[in-house]
Design a protein around this motif. Sequence first.
Motif, short mmCIF file in Angstrom:
data_model
loop_
_atom_site.label_atom_id
_atom_site.label_comp_id
_atom_site.label_asym_id
_atom_site.label_seq_id
_atom_site.Cartn_x
_atom_site.Cartn_y
_atom_site.Cartn_z
N ARG A 56 0.81 -1.22 0.00
CA ARG A 56 0.00 0.00 0.00
C ARG A 56 0.85 1.28 0.00
NH1 ARG A 56 -3.22 -2.96 -1.76
NH2 ARG A 56 -5.23 -3.56 -0.87
N ASN A 57 2.19 1.09 -0.08
CA ASN A 57 3.12 2.24 -0.17
C ASN A 57 2.94 3.22 0.98
OD1 ASN A 57 4.40 1.47 -2.68
ND2 ASN A 57 2.47 2.04 -3.69
N ILE A 58 2.84 2.68 2.19
CA ILE A 58 2.70 3.51 3.38
C ILE A 58 4.07 3.69 4.04
CG2 ILE A 58 1.64 3.71 5.65
CD1 ILE A 58 -0.37 3.92 3.39
N ASP A 59 4.45 4.93 4.28
CA ASP A 59 5.72 5.22 4.95
C ASP A 59 5.56 4.98 6.45
OD1 ASP A 59 7.04 5.99 2.62
OD2 ASP A 59 6.30 8.06 2.79
N TYR A 60 6.59 4.41 7.06
CA TYR A 60 6.55 4.15 8.49
C TYR A 60 7.98 4.05 9.02
CZ TYR A 60 7.65 -0.68 7.10
OH TYR A 60 8.24 -1.79 6.57
N THR A 61 8.10 4.22 10.33
CA THR A 61 9.40 4.07 10.98
C THR A 61 9.50 2.66 11.55
OG1 THR A 61 9.39 6.41 11.59
CG2 THR A 61 10.96 4.98 12.75
N SER A 62 10.58 1.98 11.19
CA SER A 62 10.74 0.57 11.57
C SER A 62 11.61 0.42 12.82
CB SER A 62 11.37 -0.19 10.40
OG SER A 62 11.74 -1.50 10.79
N TYR A 63 11.11 -0.38 13.79
CA TYR A 63 11.89 -0.69 14.99
C TYR A 63 11.96 -2.21 15.13
CZ TYR A 63 11.21 4.21 16.32
OH TYR A 63 11.19 5.58 16.34
N HIS A 64 13.17 -2.76 15.10
CA HIS A 64 13.34 -4.20 15.27
C HIS A 64 13.28 -4.58 16.74
CE1 HIS A 64 15.21 -5.67 11.23
NE2 HIS A 64 14.14 -4.93 11.06
#
Length: 267
Positions: A22-30
Amino acid sequence: MQLYHHPFSLESQKVRLALEERNIDYTSYHVNPVTGKNMDPAFFRMNPTAKLPVFQNGSHVLFNTIEIIQYIERIALVSSGSGVITQSSKEVVEWMYKIQEWNPKFFTLSHIPEKYYIYTSKFIRRVIIARMSEAPDLATAYHTKLKEAYETEEKLHNPQVLQRSEQHLMKLLDEVETQLEETMYLAGNEFTLADVMLIPILARLALLGLESAYISCRPKLTQYWMLVQQRPSYKKVIKKYFGGWKRRKTLLKTWCIVRMRCMLKRY
């Protein structure tokens, strides 16, 4: 928007595929559950179940996989505003819930060498006990997780639990095979969120070395599996970590961290 997840987590893979599609920008946290990072007090306060993934948008926090994916879909619908993206049909939603009914936990653990599982399980229990002393106000919730850990070990020695899990999976894959005899994708001839839910299950089977036993024996599912592996979202979310030598690197890195912390008794 923030997503707390890990490449190992099948549920995290579902959500990340939806975000990419869906081409949604997000901040990734592992947050690595094998090393017990999901038991850290800060994460545990946000999500006492300690399960992954966790999706946060401002004060809005979601833990349920389907709820997260449907929330992502609503964001995409509002963002597009042009009708390019349409809301999932009733058939798509039905497939999503049908797939989600199968819990991969016991099936996955039963196909991991017992010595590795027992070692990791003991490590996680020690992590929980250590965090309990650090955050006594969360002691009740931590005690619940500790009890779950013991119950999981007990159920893994129950043949009926493992048999039910495998039978459920076989039934699901048979239904998928039947559907794919009629359509290219799971809910029609276009890729949908139903496919997003299914792909990580197939990837998990491949990771466990069970592709021939569960996928290759189903002709239409085999074609489908080859098709979806070509999608950019798959390559970014799953292949990036488990394709070829990267699979060994991902697993070895985590195993080394667990062994080192056990040796140093740093839980």
